[in-house]
Every structure is written in structure tokens, then in C-alpha cells.
Design an enzyme around this catalytic site. Structure first.
Site, PDB file in Angstrom:
ATOM      1  CE  LYS A 215     -72.298 -14.652 109.963  1.00 11.18           C
ATOM      2  NZ  LYS A 215     -73.111 -16.019 109.693  1.00 11.18           N
ATOM      3  CB  CYS A 269     -70.115 -18.997 106.369  1.00  8.94           C
ATOM      4  SG  CYS A 269     -71.798 -19.294 105.637  1.00  8.94           S
TER       5      CYS A 269
HETATM    6  N1  SAJ Z   1     -65.469 -28.369 109.394  1.00  8.79           N
HETATM    7  C1  SAJ Z   1     -64.566 -29.176 109.745  1.00  8.79           C
HETATM    8  N2  SAJ Z   1     -64.351 -29.769 111.145  1.00  8.79           N
HETATM    9  C2  SAJ Z   1     -65.346 -29.449 111.798  1.00  8.79           C
HETATM   10  C3  SAJ Z   1     -66.400 -28.690 111.533  1.00  8.79           C
HETATM   11  C4  SAJ Z   1     -66.518 -28.265 110.047  1.00  8.79           C
HETATM   12  O1  SAJ Z   1     -63.440 -29.400 108.909  1.00  8.79           O
HETATM   13  O2  SAJ Z   1     -65.329 -29.881 113.162  1.00  8.79           O
HETATM   14  C5  SAJ Z   1     -65.630 -27.792 108.016  1.00  8.79           C
HETATM   15  C6  SAJ Z   1     -66.768 -28.386 107.221  1.00  8.79           C
HETATM   16  O3  SAJ Z   1     -66.576 -29.645 106.573  1.00  8.79           O
HETATM   17  C7  SAJ Z   1     -66.851 -27.199 106.214  1.00  8.79           C
HETATM   18  C8  SAJ Z   1     -66.164 -26.012 106.901  1.00  8.79           C
HETATM   19  O4  SAJ Z   1     -65.578 -26.530 108.116  1.00  8.79           O
HETATM   20  O5  SAJ Z   1     -65.927 -27.319 105.126  1.00  8.79           O
HETATM   21  C9  SAJ Z   1     -67.713 -25.201 107.497  1.00  8.79           C
HETATM   22  O6  SAJ Z   1     -68.673 -25.826 107.977  1.00  8.79           O
HETATM   23  P1  SAJ Z   1     -69.399 -25.667 109.196  1.00  8.79           P
HETATM   24  O7  SAJ Z   1     -70.583 -26.740 109.318  1.00  8.79           O
HETATM   25  O8  SAJ Z   1     -68.679 -25.525 110.340  1.00  8.79           O
HETATM   26  O9  SAJ Z   1     -70.352 -24.262 108.798  1.00  8.79           O
HETATM   27  P2  SAJ Z   1     -70.924 -23.699 107.891  1.00  8.79           P
HETATM   28  O10 SAJ Z   1     -70.070 -22.785 106.913  1.00  8.79           O
HETATM   29  O11 SAJ Z   1     -72.028 -24.410 106.893  1.00  8.79           O
HETATM   30  O12 SAJ Z   1     -72.082 -22.630 108.544  1.00  8.79           O
HETATM   31  C10 SAJ Z   1     -71.272 -21.709 109.453  1.00  8.79           C
HETATM   32  C11 SAJ Z   1     -72.180 -21.530 110.906  1.00  8.79           C
HETATM   33  N3  SAJ Z   1     -71.247 -21.345 111.829  1.00  8.79           N
HETATM   34  C12 SAJ Z   1     -71.040 -21.640 112.985  1.00  8.79           C
HETATM   35  O13 SAJ Z   1     -71.341 -22.731 113.331  1.00  8.79           O
HETATM   36  C13 SAJ Z   1     -70.326 -20.426 113.992  1.00  8.79           C
HETATM   37  C14 SAJ Z   1     -73.590 -21.333 110.616  1.00  8.79           C
HETATM   38  O14 SAJ Z   1     -74.105 -21.249 111.978  1.00  8.79           O
HETATM   39  C15 SAJ Z   1     -73.694 -19.834 109.927  1.00  8.79           C
HETATM   40  O15 SAJ Z   1     -74.712 -19.213 109.864  1.00  8.79           O
HETATM   41  C16 SAJ Z   1     -72.679 -19.952 108.800  1.00  8.79           C
HETATM   42  O16 SAJ Z   1     -71.724 -20.291 108.890  1.00  8.79           O
HETATM   43  C17 SAJ Z   1     -72.852 -18.697 108.154  1.00  8.79           C
HETATM   44  O17 SAJ Z   1     -73.633 -18.381 107.200  1.00  8.79           O
HETATM   45  O18 SAJ Z   1     -71.986 -17.876 108.556  1.00  8.79           O
END
Ligand code: SAJ
Length: 436
Positions: A215, A269
Site C-alpha cells: 500500500k 494519501c
Molecule cells: N497529481 C498530480 N499529477 C498527476 C496525478 C495526481 O499532480 O498526474 C496530484 C493530484 O492533483 C493530487 C495528488 O497528486 O493533489 C494525489 O491525487 P491522486 O489522484 O493521484 O491520488 P489520491 O491521493 O486521490 O488517491 C491515491 C490513489 N493511489 C494511487 O493511485 C496509487 C488511490 O488509489 C489510493 O486509494 C489513495 O491514494 C489512498 O487512499 O491511499
């Protein structure tokens, strides 16, 4: 194993959808939370969080009579702990002279303690909260064993991380593959039986510490990848390249998949979990540590870009579109957009923020405009910080009529520069040396 009643402790973004999904699959669910407000709201049939599809399924769960909420657990066949594991606010670790954040495991400790009086032989206890390596074995098991029952012998104990993406939680809870790490293979099997109630994806059984580390590493991997994208945006800015043009080209390589840059990494996360590795083994994690530094300093890069576009920040009025940590959610935790706004205010810019998903957000020192038009009306620049669908759809012609601003700064590749320049805006995109 057969399950008639499940007790879900922690009714937030993960616990509530999980509880409602179990109830919809015919299992009696007791949802537990420490907040009397949340319990009252839920027992009235209303919900306290924004997640697409949740109001409908929650209302069905209530109507089915299978869900009720309470402040304390009761006897059940299975207990699921889905409480937050935030940072400690008053304590930090130290690595090469620089501070890093420590996990606050108080909520997990209290949740495990609240199960002890109700624990019976044959029960299954699952920890879902994202936790540092060995939490299940070293923190949760000893607490539950205060009941005199032995983990893995008298009751089953597992770690099973949630892996759902906010905004798509209900679909992903069912469709994603699920990792179940047991303190014994029998515990893993019992946990797998429980989630088989609704999980359609693959259920993989392993040991508890592997499941915890899987995780953490999934989110750390994403953090590192986004840090690469963010450093790329800074390099592109310096060398007159458009990162938004360059990344799709690099990604044509069959083994390359660079994520997108932006104002930083937020949410509860990805911006938190990598620290659990640094805390557990600082000497082994220089890459993870530096990744966090890169992504945490991206809001400052945004501020530098805004300053360059405006000449100075002091006395300038800026409309900040979006405060949430990512598109189309109402969650402001660890949001880089909030950090950008704070940094701008520290530099004596006047910020009018607009957050359609949380119009009543209360952030010290930040003025929240009641509507988008009011936020942009009387400003010097418009700063797009979150790719909310509502913002992406904005018509530059309409905006041009509503505002006196003629500078637009897009940090998320939400808009097409030609559309905005055509109607008279000076258009700057984060990570595009071509618009600098
Ligand atoms: N972000 C970027 N660039 C990207 C993708 C995201 O800057 O290309 C930023 C987003 O704007 C945001 C942050 O990263 O600020 C996180 O967003 P996210 O959509 O990547 O992830 P979370 O935090 O909403 O959800 C993640 C997910 N993990 C993965 O995709 C590996 C989700 O599956 C998990 O369940 C969740 O963390 C968790 O609870 O751990």
C-alpha cells in the site's frame, strides 16, 4: 466463513462507502464514529461527505434497515478499522538536519481499544487505515490481545489497504483487486471471505506486513512519478519548452508513463504515505525523502511563475480558482492550492478564492468569493489551480466580460492558450517556457 454482522469503525471517505456497500450486500452493519454530529447526520439518513453515487447507495442502505450508526462498537462477526492516520502536529523526525513528519497512530490505537470488550473467539479484525510497516503486528495485535484472546489463534487479524480513488470510490471498492495480509494464512483466508461479499476484482492473500508495504509503495511510486513531472515542468520553464507538449511525446515510448505536473501533490494519501517509510527507515529512503521535498516545494514554484507574470505580488489582486487537492472533490486536506494561496498572501497579494465544491470553506486569512464571477470581477490576474470540470468549461469570452484582469495563469493545463489570447488575455501556463 459466514458473516452476519460487521462493525465498521471510522465513517469517513473510506469507512462510510465500505459500510454502505456491505449493507447493500445483505450484511447487518454498525457504523461507528467518535463524532456525535456524524452519527446524528447518518441516522437521519443524510451524509457528511461528497462522493459521487454515495447519497443514493447510502439512502438504499438506510431503507434496507441494514445500516445503523453509533458512537461505540458492539459484538459483531467482523470489525473493520478505517480511521485516519494523519501527521503528528507537535512532533517531527530529523533527517540530515531537516525535519520530517511523523504518523499519528492515536485513532488506530483508540479504535483497536474500543474493540477489545466486544472481541469473541472466531472474530475477524481488519485494519484498513494506511499505516507504517509492522503496525498490524506491533501495535494492533498487542492491543487486541488485552482481551486475553490470541491473534491468529483465537481471532483472525488482517491488514487490507483500501486502494480506491476519491471520486470513483463506489465503483473501485467493488472492481479493484484487494490485498489481504493476514497474521496467519488462516487469517488471510478469513479476511478474503469477508471482502468476497462484494469485491469482484482479484483478492490476493499475503502476510500483514507485505500488505502494509504494498500500500505505502503504491502511493510512493505515484509521488516519485509526479515529482519527476514537476521537475520536468521547472526544466521546461527554464529551457523554453512546453512540458505539456513534451510529456505526451515521451509517453509514446512503450515503457514510459510520466504523470502530470501541477501545483503540487495533496490529499490525505500520496502526500502523507511516503513519510511513513521515511519515519520507519530514514537511512534507507533518500529518494522518497527528496521526492516529498520536490512536490512540497511546487506551490512555491507556482508563486514564482505568478510573480514573473505580474511583475510583483505586493498589492496585486488575484482570483484563485480551486482550493481542493484535486479535480471535482471537496477535500482540502494537504491541498497544494491552499498552500499557493497562503504563500501569495504572505507576499502581500490579495487573493479571492473560489471553491465550488466547498463554498463555505473556512481558511484563516483567505477570502472565499461566493461565486466565480465575483471572484474574478475586480482582479489583476486569474490563477487556475484545480482542474474542476466547471472551470475547464469556462468560456474565455464570458470571462473577458466579467473581469478587468487580462492575465491568466493556468497551472493544470486546463485551458487552451489560443482561446484566451484571442480574446485579449496574456496567457501563462505552468511548465511552459513557451508562454513565459
Ligand atoms: N497529481 C498530480 N499529477 C498527476 C496525478 C495526481 O499532480 O498526474 C496530484 C493530484 O492533483 C493530487 C495528488 O497528486 O493533489 C494525489 O491525487 P491522486 O489522484 O493521484 O491520488 P489520491 O491521493 O486521490 O488517491 C491515491 C490513489 N493511489 C494511487 O493511485 C496509487 C488511490 O488509489 C489510493 O486509494 C489513495 O491514494 C489512498 O487512499 O491511499
Amino acid at each position: 466463513m459466514k458473516f452476519n454482522k460487521v462493525c465498521v469503525i471510522g465513517l469517513g471517505y473510506i469507512g462510510l462507502p465500505t459500510a454502505a456497500t456491505f449493507a447493500m450486500h445483505g450484511i447487518e452493519v454498525l457504523g461507528v464514529d467518535i463524532s456525535p454530529n456524524i452519527i446524528e447526520t447518518l441516522n437521519r439518513g443524510e451524509i457528511h461527505i461528497h462522493e459521487p453515487g454515495l447519497p443514493e447507495i447510502f439512502s438504499d442502505a438506510i431503507k434496507s434497515g441494514k445500516f445503523k450508526a453509533a458512537l461505540k462498537p458492539e459484538q459483531a462477526d467482523a470489525f473493520i478499522i478505517a480511521v485516519p492516520t494523519p501527521f503528528k502536529h507537535d512532533e517531527t523526525g530529523e533527517y540530515h538536519g531537516t525535519a520530517y513528519k511523523l504518523a499519528d497512530m492515536n485513532a488506530v490505537t483508540s479504535a483497536a481499544e474500543s474493540i477489545v470488550p466486544h472481541l469473541k473467539k472466531g472474530n475477524v479484525v481488519i485494519l484498513e487505515s494506511t499505516s507504517p510497516p509492522r503496525t498490524t503486528l506491533d501495535l494492533v495485535a498487542p492491543i487486541l490481545e488485552k482481551s486475553t484472546l490470541k491473534a491468529g489463534i483465537d481471532f483472525h487479524l488482517c491488514y487490507s489497504p483500501e486502494r480506491v480513488l476519491p471520486g470513483q470510490i463506489l465503483r473501485e471498492l467493488i472492481e479493484n483487486s484487494r490485498v489481504i495480509g493476514g497474521v496467519t494464512p488462516e487469517s488471510a483466508q478469513a479476511g478474503a471471505d469477508l471482502y468476497a461479499t462484494f469485491v469482484k476484482g482479484q483478492i490476493i492473500q499475503t502476510d500483514a506486513t507485505t500488505a502494509e508495504m504494498v500500500k505505502l509503495m503504491e502511493n510512493t511510486y505515484r509521488d516519485v512519478n509526479i515529482a519527476i513531472a514537476n521537475e520536468f515542468s521547472r526544466l521546461a520553464d527554464k529551457f523554453g519548452v512546453d512540458v505539456w507538449e513534451a510529456i505526451p511525446i515521451a509517453n509514446l515510448h512503450p515503457r514510459v508513463k510520466i504523470l502530470s505536473p501541477g501545483p503540487g501533490v495533496g490529499g490525505h494519501c500520496i502526500s502523507v504515505d511516503p513519510w511513513f517509510f521515511v519515519e520507519a527507515a530514514p537511512e534507507l529512503t533518500p529518494l522518497i525523502y527528496n521526492t516529498r521535498q520536490v512536490n512540497d516545494s511546487q506551490p512555491q514554484f507556482v508563486v514564482d511563475v505568478v510573480k514573473r507574470a505580474l511583475g510583483k505580488l505586493k498589492g496585486k489582486k488575484i482570483a484563485a480558482l480551486g482550493l481542493a487537492y484535486k479535480p471535482d472533490v471537496d477535500d482540502l486536506r494537504e491541498s497544494p492550492a491552499v498552500e499557493v494561496v497562503h504563500l501569495l498572501q504572505k507576499k502581500d497579494a490579495e487573493v479571492l478564492a473560489c471553491e465550488p465544491f466547498k463554498p463555505d470553506a473556512n481558511l484563516p486569512g483567505i477570502t472565499i468569493a461566493p461565486t466565480l464571477d465575483e471572484s474574478i470581477h475586480d482582479v489583476d490576474a486569474i490563477l487556475l489551480l484545480v482542474r474542476h470540470s466547471e472551470f475547464i468549461k469556462l468560456d474565455p469570452n464570458h470571462v473577458a466580460k466579467q473581469t478587468k484582469a487580462r492575465i491568466v495563469i493556468d497551472t493544470v493545463n486546463g485551458w487552451d492558450s489560443t482561446d484566451w489570447t484571442k480574446v485579449g488575455f496574456h496567457f501563462v501556463k505552468l511548465g511552459s517556457g513557451k508562454t513565459a
